[in-house]
Design an enzyme around this catalytic site. Structure first.
Site, PDB file in Angstrom:
ATOM      1  CG  HIS A 267      -1.498  -1.179   1.634  1.00 57.95           C
ATOM      2  ND1 HIS A 267      -2.100  -1.384   2.832  1.00 57.95           N
ATOM      3  CD2 HIS A 267      -1.598  -2.327   0.959  1.00 57.95           C
ATOM      4  CE1 HIS A 267      -2.542  -2.607   2.886  1.00 57.95           C
ATOM      5  NE2 HIS A 267      -2.243  -3.194   1.767  1.00 57.95           N
TER       6      HIS A 267
ATOM      7  CB  CYS B  60      -4.896  -1.603 -16.928  1.00 61.96           C
ATOM      8  SG  CYS B  60      -5.351  -3.232 -16.320  1.00 61.96           S
TER       9      CYS B  60
ATOM     10  NE  ARG C  38      -3.500  -1.820  -9.122  1.00 60.05           N
ATOM     11  CZ  ARG C  38      -2.623  -1.211  -9.930  1.00 60.05           C
ATOM     12  NH1 ARG C  38      -2.493   0.099  -9.913  1.00 60.05           N
ATOM     13  NH2 ARG C  38      -1.868  -1.927 -10.752  1.00 60.05           N
TER      14      ARG C  38
ATOM     15  NE  ARG D  82      -8.101  -4.819  -9.825  1.00 59.34           N
ATOM     16  CZ  ARG D  82      -6.767  -4.836  -9.828  1.00 59.34           C
ATOM     17  NH1 ARG D  82      -6.119  -5.310 -10.883  1.00 59.34           N
ATOM     18  NH2 ARG D  82      -6.089  -4.387  -8.811  1.00 59.34           N
TER      19      ARG D  82
ATOM     20  NE  ARG E 284       2.530  -7.651  -9.149  1.00 61.84           N
ATOM     21  CZ  ARG E 284       1.316  -7.208  -9.471  1.00 61.84           C
ATOM     22  NH1 ARG E 284       0.415  -8.021 -10.029  1.00 61.84           N
ATOM     23  NH2 ARG E 284       0.981  -5.973  -9.272  1.00 61.84           N
TER      24      ARG E 284
ATOM     25  CG  ASN F 142       1.575  -4.800 -13.238  1.00 58.64           C
ATOM     26  OD1 ASN F 142       2.240  -4.365 -14.163  1.00 58.64           O
ATOM     27  ND2 ASN F 142       0.822  -4.029 -12.478  1.00 58.64           N
ATOM     28  CG  ASP F 143      -1.051 -10.294 -11.345  1.00 57.26           C
ATOM     29  OD1 ASP F 143      -0.152 -10.685 -10.577  1.00 57.26           O
ATOM     30  OD2 ASP F 143      -2.006  -9.599 -10.983  1.00 57.26           O
TER      31      ASP F 143
ATOM     32  CD  GLU G 189      -5.072  -9.814 -13.322  1.00 56.73           C
ATOM     33  OE1 GLU G 189      -4.133  -9.044 -13.111  1.00 56.73           O
ATOM     34  OE2 GLU G 189      -6.115  -9.814 -12.656  1.00 56.73           O
TER      35      GLU G 189
HETATM   36  C1  PEP Z   1      -1.804  -6.280 -13.374  1.00 56.38           C
HETATM   37  O1  PEP Z   1      -1.713  -7.371 -12.838  1.00 56.38           O
HETATM   38  O2  PEP Z   1      -1.151  -5.947 -14.370  1.00 56.38           O
HETATM   39  C2  PEP Z   1      -2.715  -5.263 -12.836  1.00 56.38           C
HETATM   40  C3  PEP Z   1      -2.959  -4.148 -13.485  1.00 56.38           C
HETATM   41  O3  PEP Z   1      -3.270  -5.502 -11.641  1.00 56.38           O
HETATM   42  P1  PEP Z   1      -2.512  -5.384 -10.237  1.00 56.38           P
HETATM   43  O4  PEP Z   1      -1.184  -4.744 -10.487  1.00 56.38           O
HETATM   44  O5  PEP Z   1      -3.394  -4.577  -9.364  1.00 56.38           O
HETATM   45  O6  PEP Z   1      -2.408  -6.810  -9.827  1.00 56.38           O
HETATM   46 MG    MG Z   2      -3.196  -8.029 -11.438  1.00 59.36          MG
END
Ligand code: PEP
Ligand code: MG
Length: 757
Positions: free
Chosen positions: A363, A675, A470, A506, A638, A627-628, A604
């Protein structure tokens, strides 16, 4: 004692040593004794001098320690380092690489066994045992030394990284670099201020006493209270304890007598240490002595001293809650800093943030990004206490912290900071310009939000809506689930701020590394566990309340889009759609006039890449969470710093997956966006645009930079670049090739500080 016990004992002793030099001395002594050899020495790699320095030795001449050194390819030590494997010789003198060091007095020692000290694939030093008789060390001895070396490498790595090792050798102070993970981009220079957890004695830093008498008075006050606490405990325990156990309390009280422990603390205060630091030093020394004892009864006393130390500290901290002062350009530093802690502090004074733990998705990191404060997290080797009050450079582009920087390095960073400021100032004029290539192809640039502070920054930078809100963030900063009405109010603020532009909300994405204090999820393997949609489908009561709040919030705006995280199968999307539809009917029945919002899914997880078409048939839009997706495609956590080099969104597997998704979505006539962080990196954003992504959603701080990049190129150029890159088979090469090509067309400034990998 078995070898395993010996090993444990050595590791424990070394970890408890008051400083690294004593740790190394212990190590040499104990290893020599345990192996029954005549010499044990530790050579550590000094990268600046490019030499292995003899840092500790039991058996060689004392005077040699800290003075004798060998070049990287010199002698048997250099050989062990180069080959990265043990060398076991019956007679070292007979080896062609043997380099005789007269200062060490090693003439009589023939048998030689050297093993490298490795940490994260790097040689940190060499551990050597030697013996008079010419003999080969046996297999079990070799295994023992290798095991010891592996166990101790972390201790050495820490000292190595912090630069304390060579500092104590009267050499000039040199720059120390600490690698972590980039939490929020940007660079900063400032004075470190350590935020340390209270009632944790080991976290107390050394600080100078401002006034000796008042520090002693604080100690006296704390002593009175702790003595009373112990008497109260004794009184309460009377009924249940026998006389013998009761005597323990007397022992405690005696330890608290002004002539016992407190006298030592006072002595430290008189030497100039503040009371909390003095207490830590004294308690540490006693704990250490007790732990060294062979008698198990006496060893247990270490726990008593620790307990008394903790009690005194609690009193000191509650009596001593001085207003903490934050210097201007302060670099907050801590083991782990929480988001609420950060939000309480004077934002205008915080230039940067550094933590030894935490992840990019903590956070705190999210808040830091929203506030635009350069941040490095997960800097595991950061010697927090030592750096308190020192000048640090925070490199939030690379995820690196520098202490004792040379004048030249500091100057370089000052230039980067100034360039960043002027670059951003120059970009502001692009706010109302379209994100459009030279040949007229447009892409939508949206923002990722979570906090209220994101709203202003996004609008200021000309965002065309929210591609990812988010929702877990407002859940995280509370201590219970927000009610439907509370959620409605929060969501309405987002929707109102951006209306009529779309806001993609989301549904709750918790699990993995995002947990709610009031809804703990304990799992062995959280990233492959109960995450995102899996949690909310199991808890329709949470899901429905959230969706109802979103729908109610959208009344009158109708700019809401709902997005589902962590979808791995069509079934999950259908089930969620069904629940959303139910919630919509409910709120309509309650008289709220709101249209059924578009519903989309996040891509993702690799499974959803291959289901993209089937998913696109059922939903209104797709959005790729790179990201995921990168973490799951490459099987690279990650948040794990150790393998951060392997995490590369430009890996060909990721690029081909991204291309597949956009093609499949468009075959079904559905819009698709990205995203993840990748969308906010100008070079990657251009590739995504060339693939045909309709929208890119990123942190507000990257938006103008991406827009500037888009406006400087043509689609023809981007398509050619994409084709070239898609034919490559190596992510690192792709990254460098992109940098080169974009620099050639004048985008060097925009991409220069891009985080590598
Ligand atoms: C992602 O996984 O790319 C994403 C945008 O979601 P978060 O980073 O919140 O997991
Ligand atoms: Mg994600």
């Amino acid at each position: 004692m078995s070898m395993l016990d010996t090993l444990r004992r050595i590791v424990q002793e070394v970890n408890n040593a008051p400083d690294i030099r004593s740790a190394l001395d212990f190590m040499a002594l104990r290893v020599r004794d345990a192996m029954g050899t005549e010499v044990c020495s530790i050579y550590l790699r000094d990268n600046t001098a490019e030499r292995y320095v003899l840092m500790a030795s039991e058996g060689l001449k004392r005077e040699a320690v800290g003075h004798v050194s060998l070049g990287f390819s010199e002698g048997l030590v250099g050989q062990v380092g180069q080959r990265e494997e043990p060398i076991n010789l019956e007679d070292a003198f007979a080896h062609p690489k043997f380099h005789y060091l007269a200062e060490t007095g090693e003439d009589p020692f023939h048998a030689f066994l050297g093993v490298p000290v490795m940490h994260h694939g790097e040689v940190l030093g060499v551990l050597v045992v030697q013996q008079r008789d010419a003999r080969r060390f046996d297999q079990s001895e070799e295994a023992f030394l290798v095991t010891i070396s592996a166990q101790l490498s972390a201790v050495i790595a820490h000292a190595h990284a912090s630069g304390v090792l060579f500092e104590q050798l009267d050499t000039p102070e040199r720059a120390s670099f600490y690698d972590g993970v980039a939490g929020a981009s940007g660079a900063a220079i400032g004075i470190a201020k350590l935020l340390f957890p209270e009632t944790d004695l080991s976290a107390v830093p050394d600080r100078d006493a401002e006034d000796v008498a008042s520090e002693i008075a604080l100690l006296d006050e704390a002593l009175v209270r702790v003595r009373q606490e112990i008497r109260d405990l004794a009184e309460r325990a009377k009924a249940s304890l026998g006389a013998e156990e009761q005597a323990l309390f007397d022992v405690y009280l005696r330890m608290l007598d002004r002539h016992a422990l407190p006298a030592e603390v006072i002595a430290r205060i008189r030497e100039g240490q503040w009371v909390q630091g003095a207490l830590r030093m004294v308690v540490d020394a006693h704990v250490h002595n007790f732990e060294m004892m062979d008698d198990p009864y006496l060893r247990e006393r270490a726990a008593d001293v620790r307990d008394l130390g903790r009690r005194l500290l609690t009193q000191l901290q509650s009596r001593n809650r001085r207003q903490i002062e934050y210097p201007a350009h302060c670099i907050l530093m801590g083991d782990d800093i929480s988001a609420p802690m950060l939000m309480e502090l004077p934002a205008e004074r915080i230039a940067g943030i550094v933590t030894s733990r935490g992840s990019r998705n903590s956070h705190m990191a999210i808040v830091a990004r929203a506030m635009g404060i350069p941040t490095v997290v997960g800097c595991q080797n950061l010697p927090l206490k030592k750096l308190d009050g020192k000048e640090l450079i925070v490199d939030g582009f690379r995820g690196r912290v520098v202490a004792n920087a040379s004048v030249e390095l500091k100057q370089q960073f000052e230039e980067i900071i100034a360039e960043e400021e002027s670059l951003l100032a120059g970009l502001e004029k692009l706010r109302d310009e379209p994100a459009q290539t030279e040949d007229g192809v447009r892409v939508q640039l949206q923002v990722n939000t979570g906090l209220m502070t994101d709203i202003n920054r996004s609008i200021e930078r000309g965002a065309e809506g929210v591609g990812l809100y988010r929702t877990e963030i407002p859940f995280m900063v509370r201590d219970r689930f927000p009610s439907e009405e509370e959620q409605r109010a929060i969501y309405r603020e987002q929707l109102a701020a951006f209306a009529p532009m779309p806001v993609t909300m989301r549904t709750l994405d918790i699990g993995g590394d995002k947990s709610l204090s009031y809804f703990p999820i304990e799992e062995e393997n959280p990233f492959l566990g109960w995450r995102g949609i899996r949690v909310t489908l199991d808890h329709p009561e949470i899901f429905i309340v959230q969706v109802r709040a979103m729908l109610k919030a959208a009344e009158g705006f109708d700019n809401l889009r709902i997005m589902l995280p962590m979808i791995t199968s069509v079934f999950e999307a259908e089930e969620a759609q069904h629940l959303i539809h139910r919630a919509w009917l409910e709120v309509r029945e309650e008289g709220i006039d709101v249209a059924m919002p578009p519903v989309g899914v996040m891509i993702e997880v690799p499974a959803s890449v291959y289901q993209a078409r089937a998913l696109a048939q059922r939903v209104d839009f797709l959005s790729v969470g790179t990201n995921d997706l990168t973490q799951y495609l490459l099987a690279v956590d990650r948040n794990n710093r150790q393998i951060a080099d392997l995490y590369n969104s430009l890996h060909p597997a990721v690029l081909h997956a991204l291309l597949h998704v956009v093609e499949q979505a468009h075959e079904e006539g559905k819009p698709v966006s990205v995203c993840g962080e990748m969308a906010g990196d100008p070079a990657s954003a251009l590739l995504l645009m060339a693939m045909g992504y309709d929208a890119l959603s990123m942190s507000a701080s990257n938006l103008l930079r991406v827009k500037a990049a888009v406006r400087k190129v043509s689609m023809g150029f981007l398509r050619r670049l994409l084709n070239e890159v898609l034919a490559m088979d190596n992510g690192e090469v792709i990254a460098s090739y992109m940098d080169l090509q974009l620099t050639k067309v004048g985008l060097g400034d925009l991409i220069r500080h891009r985080k590598s990998g």
